[in-house]
Design an enzyme around this catalytic site. Structure first.
Site, mmCIF file in Angstrom:
data_model
loop_
_atom_site.group_PDB
_atom_site.id
_atom_site.type_symbol
_atom_site.label_atom_id
_atom_site.label_comp_id
_atom_site.label_asym_id
_atom_site.label_seq_id
_atom_site.Cartn_x
_atom_site.Cartn_y
_atom_site.Cartn_z
ATOM 1 N N GLY A 9 0.849 -1.183 0.000
ATOM 2 C CA GLY A 9 0.000 0.000 0.000
ATOM 3 C C GLY A 9 0.887 1.236 0.000
ATOM 4 O O GLY A 9 1.921 1.282 -0.671
ATOM 5 N N ALA A 10 0.475 2.235 0.781
ATOM 6 C CA ALA A 10 1.217 3.497 0.814
ATOM 7 C C ALA A 10 2.676 3.281 1.209
ATOM 8 O O ALA A 10 3.601 3.680 0.498
ATOM 9 C CB ALA A 10 0.531 4.445 1.803
ATOM 10 N N MET A 11 2.881 2.641 2.346
ATOM 11 C CA MET A 11 4.246 2.495 2.877
ATOM 12 C C MET A 11 5.048 1.466 2.099
ATOM 13 O O MET A 11 6.215 1.687 1.758
ATOM 14 C CB MET A 11 4.170 2.080 4.354
ATOM 15 C CG MET A 11 3.658 3.158 5.256
ATOM 16 S SD MET A 11 4.742 4.587 5.315
ATOM 17 C CE MET A 11 6.018 3.986 6.406
ATOM 18 N N LYS A 185 5.455 3.810 20.261
ATOM 19 C CA LYS A 185 4.722 4.308 19.094
ATOM 20 C C LYS A 185 3.237 3.957 19.217
ATOM 21 O O LYS A 185 2.365 4.751 18.871
ATOM 22 C CB LYS A 185 5.317 3.717 17.809
ATOM 23 C CG LYS A 185 4.738 4.372 16.591
ATOM 24 C CD LYS A 185 5.635 4.361 15.382
ATOM 25 C CE LYS A 185 5.048 5.244 14.291
ATOM 26 N NZ LYS A 185 5.025 4.624 12.995
ATOM 27 N N ASN A 189 -0.011 6.383 19.090
ATOM 28 C CA ASN A 189 -1.118 6.136 18.147
ATOM 29 C C ASN A 189 -2.435 5.887 18.890
ATOM 30 O O ASN A 189 -3.507 6.245 18.388
ATOM 31 C CB ASN A 189 -0.794 4.925 17.260
ATOM 32 C CG ASN A 189 0.264 5.251 16.221
ATOM 33 O OD1 ASN A 189 0.408 6.385 15.808
ATOM 34 N ND2 ASN A 189 1.021 4.268 15.797
ATOM 35 N N ASN A 193 -4.470 8.710 17.222
ATOM 36 C CA ASN A 193 -5.343 8.083 16.216
ATOM 37 C C ASN A 193 -6.759 7.947 16.754
ATOM 38 O O ASN A 193 -7.737 8.283 16.083
ATOM 39 C CB ASN A 193 -4.830 6.686 15.856
ATOM 40 C CG ASN A 193 -3.728 6.717 14.809
ATOM 41 O OD1 ASN A 193 -3.976 6.586 13.638
ATOM 42 N ND2 ASN A 193 -2.500 6.920 15.254
ATOM 43 N N GLU A 270 -6.973 -0.111 12.793
ATOM 44 C CA GLU A 270 -6.032 -0.999 13.507
ATOM 45 C C GLU A 270 -6.286 -0.982 15.025
ATOM 46 O O GLU A 270 -5.406 -1.335 15.799
ATOM 47 C CB GLU A 270 -4.587 -0.568 13.193
ATOM 48 C CG GLU A 270 -4.167 -0.860 11.761
ATOM 49 C CD GLU A 270 -2.715 -0.480 11.445
ATOM 50 O OE1 GLU A 270 -2.354 0.688 11.648
ATOM 51 O OE2 GLU A 270 -1.954 -1.366 11.003
HETATM 52 P P1 NAD Z 1 -2.404 1.091 3.281
HETATM 53 O O1 NAD Z 1 -3.821 1.172 3.734
HETATM 54 O O2 NAD Z 1 -1.929 2.112 2.305
HETATM 55 O O3 NAD Z 1 -2.145 -0.329 2.649
HETATM 56 C C1 NAD Z 1 -2.321 -1.486 3.425
HETATM 57 C C2 NAD Z 1 -3.006 -2.529 2.544
HETATM 58 O O4 NAD Z 1 -4.369 -2.142 2.311
HETATM 59 C C3 NAD Z 1 -2.357 -2.708 1.182
HETATM 60 O O5 NAD Z 1 -2.368 -4.077 0.869
HETATM 61 C C4 NAD Z 1 -3.269 -1.921 0.269
HETATM 62 O O6 NAD Z 1 -3.254 -2.343 -1.062
HETATM 63 C C5 NAD Z 1 -4.620 -2.192 0.912
HETATM 64 N N1 NAD Z 1 -5.560 -1.140 0.510
HETATM 65 C C6 NAD Z 1 -5.435 0.181 0.717
HETATM 66 N N2 NAD Z 1 -6.493 0.851 0.182
HETATM 67 C C7 NAD Z 1 -7.290 -0.089 -0.381
HETATM 68 C C8 NAD Z 1 -8.520 -0.040 -1.080
HETATM 69 N N3 NAD Z 1 -9.150 1.124 -1.306
HETATM 70 N N4 NAD Z 1 -9.060 -1.200 -1.507
HETATM 71 C C9 NAD Z 1 -8.445 -2.375 -1.275
HETATM 72 N N5 NAD Z 1 -7.262 -2.497 -0.610
HETATM 73 C C10 NAD Z 1 -6.695 -1.367 -0.166
HETATM 74 O O7 NAD Z 1 -1.488 1.052 4.597
HETATM 75 P P2 NAD Z 1 -0.143 1.836 4.915
HETATM 76 O O8 NAD Z 1 -0.472 3.253 5.185
HETATM 77 O O9 NAD Z 1 0.870 1.487 3.914
HETATM 78 O O10 NAD Z 1 0.230 1.194 6.324
HETATM 79 C C11 NAD Z 1 0.874 -0.066 6.463
HETATM 80 C C12 NAD Z 1 1.339 -0.167 7.907
HETATM 81 O O11 NAD Z 1 2.314 0.871 8.173
HETATM 82 C C13 NAD Z 1 0.232 0.062 8.940
HETATM 83 O O12 NAD Z 1 0.493 -0.707 10.085
HETATM 84 C C14 NAD Z 1 0.359 1.542 9.274
HETATM 85 O O13 NAD Z 1 -0.179 1.859 10.533
HETATM 86 C C15 NAD Z 1 1.877 1.670 9.251
HETATM 87 N N6 NAD Z 1 2.395 3.017 9.019
HETATM 88 C C16 NAD Z 1 1.837 3.813 8.060
HETATM 89 C C17 NAD Z 1 2.389 5.064 7.848
HETATM 90 C C18 NAD Z 1 1.851 5.966 6.745
HETATM 91 O O14 NAD Z 1 2.285 7.128 6.649
HETATM 92 N N7 NAD Z 1 0.976 5.499 5.852
HETATM 93 C C19 NAD Z 1 3.477 5.506 8.614
HETATM 94 C C20 NAD Z 1 4.031 4.636 9.553
HETATM 95 C C21 NAD Z 1 3.481 3.389 9.754
#
Ligand code: NAD
Length: 309
Positions: A9-11, A185, A189, A193, A270
């Site tokens: 996903g994003a990270m 952390k 959160n 959060n 979460e």
């Molecule tokens: P994310 O929601 O971007 O992605 C996580 C998963 O969800 C991926 O497999 C993604 O493809 C899926 N997903 C996202 N949107 C979707 C949609 N509309 N339909 C179907 N699937 C979808 O999560 P993230 O932000 O990458 O976070 C991953 C971990 O890192 C989490 O534990 C988060 O708390 C932590 N984290 C995030 C950040 C941040 O800035 N995003 C920073 C530090 C830690």
């Protein structure tokens, strides 16, 4: 290094791009079919400072991955991790190192069901990223990573992992007590959060509440009591100071925490790996954590009202 990002996903996508640009062979593995298809068809679009860069990357659904890897970086949300690990059982049988930097407490316990302790590295990161849409992330700022092997006496590859992350500019350093870092952390959160989601406010607006300290203590005093019973170092005052440091607009004041974004996007939160984890562990260890239990229920009620499964 051959690296799988499991949960891109994003990270995961941001880390994947940086690791690939440093010369590693990276595969993004994800269950969101539209996201995988968009990357396969057009590459990953990365927006930074208003500019788009298209990065061609290998992306696949878990069931379509047949290679093995030296390192698997797990970046699902905490509640998606078990499912992802089940899907990657074949890749994990090759004994890769598994690194988890996702938020929340309890991820290591989940991974231990599938991966021998001596192959697990855990940590925290203050890098950030947003998933703008399928195949598209938006990134700002920089960050760092603290990490530690779960069984340091048996894991001899930590330097290689740290060097690989640093070679990609991800600023990784070994942490002396990663469990304490994860709880620290999670404490932050579990305040920011959770309250920002319930109050529909940003971090600065929470910090402007006259009773933010009482609200924070309601969560963190219970964290401290449960952590003590679980032999984890946790300092409620230090966490409160860390939270206060986020209120300024030039820090994170203008930011809506990820749980707020999840709720707004009608996606599961979460919470069970934040306040919910501490409430449950407290029950097991006979240390009452009623505030965290109630906050968990309130977030689940809000999820239910929004029709989030
Ligand atoms: P994310 O929601 O971007 O992605 C996580 C998963 O969800 C991926 O497999 C993604 O493809 C899926 N997903 C996202 N949107 C979707 C949609 N509309 N339909 C179907 N699937 C979808 O999560 P993230 O932000 O990458 O976070 C991953 C971990 O890192 C989490 O534990 C988060 O708390 C932590 N984290 C995030 C950040 C941040 O800035 N995003 C920073 C530090 C830690």
């Amino acid at each position: 290094m051959k690296i799988a990002i499991a949960g891109a996903g994003a990270m995961g996508s941001r880390f994947g791009v940086k690791l690939q640009q440093a010369g590693n062979a990276v595969t993004l593995i994800d269950n969101w079919a539209a996201h995988v298809q968009a990357i396969q068809a057009n590459g990953l679009v990365v927006t930074k400072d208003g500019h788009d860069t298209v990065v061609p990357m290998t992306a696949a659904l878990p069931q379509d991955v047949h290679s093995t890897f030296d390192l698997v970086i797990l970046f699902t949300k905490a509640m998606q991790m078990d499912h992802m690990l089940q899907e990657l059982k074949a890749q994990l049988s090759n004994q890769p190192a598994v690194l988890v930097l996702a938020n929340g407490i309890g991820n290591v316990e989940t991974i231990e069901r599938y991966v021998p302790q001596q192959n697990i590295v855990a940590g925290t990161t203050v890098w950030s990223s947003s998933l703008t849409g399928p195949g598209h992330i938006t990134v700002t700022g920089t960050g760092s990573i603290s990490l530690q092997a779960i069984a340091p006496d048996q894991f001899h590859d930590l330097d290689r992992i740290v060097d690989t992350l640093n070679g990609a500019g991800l600023k990784a350093s070994p942490a002396p007590d990663v469990l304490a870092a994860i709880w620290k952390k999670a404490g932050l959160n579990s305040v920011l959060n959770t309250y920002c989601t319930l109050f529909d406010c940003n971090i600065a607006e929470f910090g402007a509440l006259p009773n933010w300290r009482e609200l924070t203590a309601g969560v963190l005093d219970e964290f401290q009591a449960v952590a003590a019973a679980a032999n984890v170092a946790f300092d409620a005052q230090a966490d409160t100071d860390l939270i206060a440091a986020q209120f300024a607009p030039d820090k994170n004041g203008d930011h809506y925490p990820s749980m707020h974004q999840d709720m707004a996007n009608r996606r599961p939160t979460e919470i069970d790996f934040l306040n919910g984890y501490v409430a449950q562990l407290g029950q097991k260890l006979r240390v009452p954590a009623p505030n965290n239990a109630l906050l968990t229920q309130l977030i689940h009620s809000q999820e239910a009202l929004h029709g989030i499964a």
